[in-house]
Motif scaffolding. Structure first.
Motif, PDB file in Angstrom:
ATOM      1  N   GLN A 168     -31.408   4.480   7.207  1.00 56.07           N
ATOM      2  CA  GLN A 168     -32.116   3.954   6.049  1.00 56.07           C
ATOM      3  C   GLN A 168     -32.902   2.692   6.312  1.00 56.07           C
ATOM      4  OE1 GLN A 168     -28.578   3.870   3.386  1.00 56.07           O
ATOM      5  NE2 GLN A 168     -30.196   4.082   1.902  1.00 56.07           N
ATOM      6  N   GLY A 169     -32.395   1.853   7.143  1.00 57.19           N
ATOM      7  CA  GLY A 169     -32.996   0.529   7.282  1.00 57.19           C
ATOM      8  C   GLY A 169     -32.287  -0.438   6.360  1.00 57.19           C
ATOM      9  N   SER A 170     -32.282  -1.685   6.697  1.00 55.26           N
ATOM     10  CA  SER A 170     -31.488  -2.664   5.956  1.00 55.26           C
ATOM     11  C   SER A 170     -32.003  -2.948   4.552  1.00 55.26           C
ATOM     12  CB  SER A 170     -31.425  -3.967   6.758  1.00 55.26           C
ATOM     13  OG  SER A 170     -32.740  -4.444   6.964  1.00 55.26           O
ATOM     14  N   SER A 171     -33.269  -2.704   4.283  1.00 51.88           N
ATOM     15  CA  SER A 171     -33.796  -3.039   2.968  1.00 51.88           C
ATOM     16  C   SER A 171     -33.357  -2.057   1.885  1.00 51.88           C
ATOM     17  CB  SER A 171     -35.329  -3.095   3.013  1.00 51.88           C
ATOM     18  OG  SER A 171     -35.840  -1.815   3.308  1.00 51.88           O
ATOM     19  N   GLN A 172     -32.847  -0.903   2.273  1.00 51.56           N
ATOM     20  CA  GLN A 172     -32.475   0.101   1.277  1.00 51.56           C
ATOM     21  C   GLN A 172     -30.971   0.214   1.078  1.00 51.56           C
ATOM     22  OE1 GLN A 172     -34.346   3.824   2.029  1.00 51.56           O
ATOM     23  NE2 GLN A 172     -36.381   2.958   2.086  1.00 51.56           N
ATOM     24  N   GLY A 173     -30.194  -0.642   1.644  1.00 51.51           N
ATOM     25  CA  GLY A 173     -28.764  -0.589   1.392  1.00 51.51           C
ATOM     26  C   GLY A 173     -27.960  -0.310   2.640  1.00 51.51           C
ATOM     27  N   ASP A 174     -26.749   0.152   2.429  1.00 53.30           N
ATOM     28  CA  ASP A 174     -25.787   0.379   3.491  1.00 53.30           C
ATOM     29  C   ASP A 174     -26.228   1.524   4.399  1.00 53.30           C
ATOM     30  OD1 ASP A 174     -22.280   1.387   3.521  1.00 53.30           O
ATOM     31  OD2 ASP A 174     -23.558   0.539   5.080  1.00 53.30           O
ATOM     32  N   VAL A 175     -26.360   1.243   5.690  1.00 50.05           N
ATOM     33  CA  VAL A 175     -26.783   2.255   6.653  1.00 50.05           C
ATOM     34  C   VAL A 175     -25.713   3.326   6.817  1.00 50.05           C
ATOM     35  CG1 VAL A 175     -27.451   2.620   9.070  1.00 50.05           C
ATOM     36  CG2 VAL A 175     -28.273   0.630   7.839  1.00 50.05           C
ATOM     37  N   GLY A 176     -24.495   3.053   6.440  1.00 49.86           N
ATOM     38  CA  GLY A 176     -23.403   3.989   6.606  1.00 49.86           C
ATOM     39  C   GLY A 176     -23.357   5.122   5.577  1.00 49.86           C
ATOM     40  N   ASN A 177     -24.273   5.157   4.646  1.00 50.00           N
ATOM     41  CA  ASN A 177     -24.268   6.209   3.629  1.00 50.00           C
ATOM     42  C   ASN A 177     -24.490   7.577   4.245  1.00 50.00           C
ATOM     43  OD1 ASN A 177     -23.937   4.349   1.610  1.00 50.00           O
ATOM     44  ND2 ASN A 177     -26.058   4.394   0.927  1.00 50.00           N
ATOM     45  N   SER A 178     -23.816   8.569   3.699  1.00 47.54           N
ATOM     46  CA  SER A 178     -24.050   9.938   4.133  1.00 47.54           C
ATOM     47  C   SER A 178     -25.303  10.483   3.439  1.00 47.54           C
ATOM     48  CB  SER A 178     -22.851  10.814   3.770  1.00 47.54           C
ATOM     49  OG  SER A 178     -22.784  10.981   2.361  1.00 47.54           O
ATOM     50  N   VAL A 179     -25.803  11.597   3.928  1.00 45.56           N
ATOM     51  CA  VAL A 179     -26.962  12.234   3.300  1.00 45.56           C
ATOM     52  C   VAL A 179     -26.623  12.577   1.844  1.00 45.56           C
ATOM     53  CG1 VAL A 179     -28.463  14.260   3.348  1.00 45.56           C
ATOM     54  CG2 VAL A 179     -27.864  13.113   5.482  1.00 45.56           C
ATOM     55  N   LYS A 180     -25.420  13.073   1.623  1.00 50.22           N
ATOM     56  CA  LYS A 180     -24.986  13.421   0.267  1.00 50.22           C
ATOM     57  C   LYS A 180     -25.048  12.192  -0.655  1.00 50.22           C
ATOM     58  CE  LYS A 180     -21.086  15.283  -2.319  1.00 50.22           C
ATOM     59  NZ  LYS A 180     -19.741  15.832  -2.244  1.00 50.22           N
TER      60      LYS A 180
END
Length: 198
Positions: free
Chosen positions: A142-154
């Motif tokens: 995602q990149g740092s500006s959009q939130g937690d990079v650890g999010n799953s696709v779901k």
């Protein structure tokens, strides 16, 4: 599920002596889909020089002696050509090959690059890990500006559009089922547009 196949005789007959000695053909069944496969040719080569001289020959042979015999569009456009090189490969050659759009999707993997090390065994490669890694593992960055990079696709889909996530969870993929998917999504969104065609 992965299955190894014999190389088509037509392909072997078209090539020079020994050109296909280190080539394997595999097919992958995608989930519960039984109507089609994607195909992967895996070419083991020793040097960048040999790759540079012959990659177009492999590509052209596969196009004329294998791809032309397929009847389903989804199979025709889902052929992968992996070049596994024991030595180093220049960035320019790798880019040139992987950006070539004729016939197949191409991936160049150099054992010495450090990339895809889980694929390499002491005396060869693990084809299942190769195909899993290169074809079916998706990483979303995602990149740092959009939130937690650890999010799953779901989680990403749910945060952007929970209705489409519900529809995706109920959807069974298959050939010619796009209309059903869109209809379900539009109904979920309470959009009363008429869906044309049958």
């Amino acid at each position: 599920m992965y299955t190894q196949h014999q190389l088509p005789p037509k392909l072997l007959e078209s090539s020079g002596e020994g050109l296909y000695d280190t080539v394997e053909l595999w097919s992958a069944t995608l989930g519960n889909e039984k109507e089609y496969n994607c195909h992967a040719f895996i070419v083991r080569l020793q040097t960048e020089a040999y790759l540079s001289l012959n990659w177009e020959l492999y590509r052209n042979d596969i196009a004329t002696c294998f791809q032309t015999d397929l009847s389903k569009d989804i199979e025709i456009w889902n052929i992968y050509l992996f070049f596994i090189i024991d030595g180093p490969v220049s960035r320019d050659l790798k880019y040139k090959i992987e950006q070539d759009r004729y016939s197949t999707r191409k991936v160049v993997i150099s054992k010495s690059s450090g990339q895809y090390q889980s694929v390499f065994l002491e005396n060869g490669i693990d084809v299942r890990i190769l195909l899993d890694t290169c074809l079916f593992n998706v990483e979303v960055n995602q990149g740092s500006s959009q939130g937690d990079v650890g999010n799953s696709v779901k989680e990403l889909i749910e945060s952007l559009d929970p209705d489409i996530l519900t529809v995706l969870e109920e959807y069974t993929p298959g050939i010619k089922k796009q209309k059903e998917f869109y209809h379900s999504y539009l109904t979920k969104k309470n959009i009363q547009n008429e869906i044309k065609g049958n």
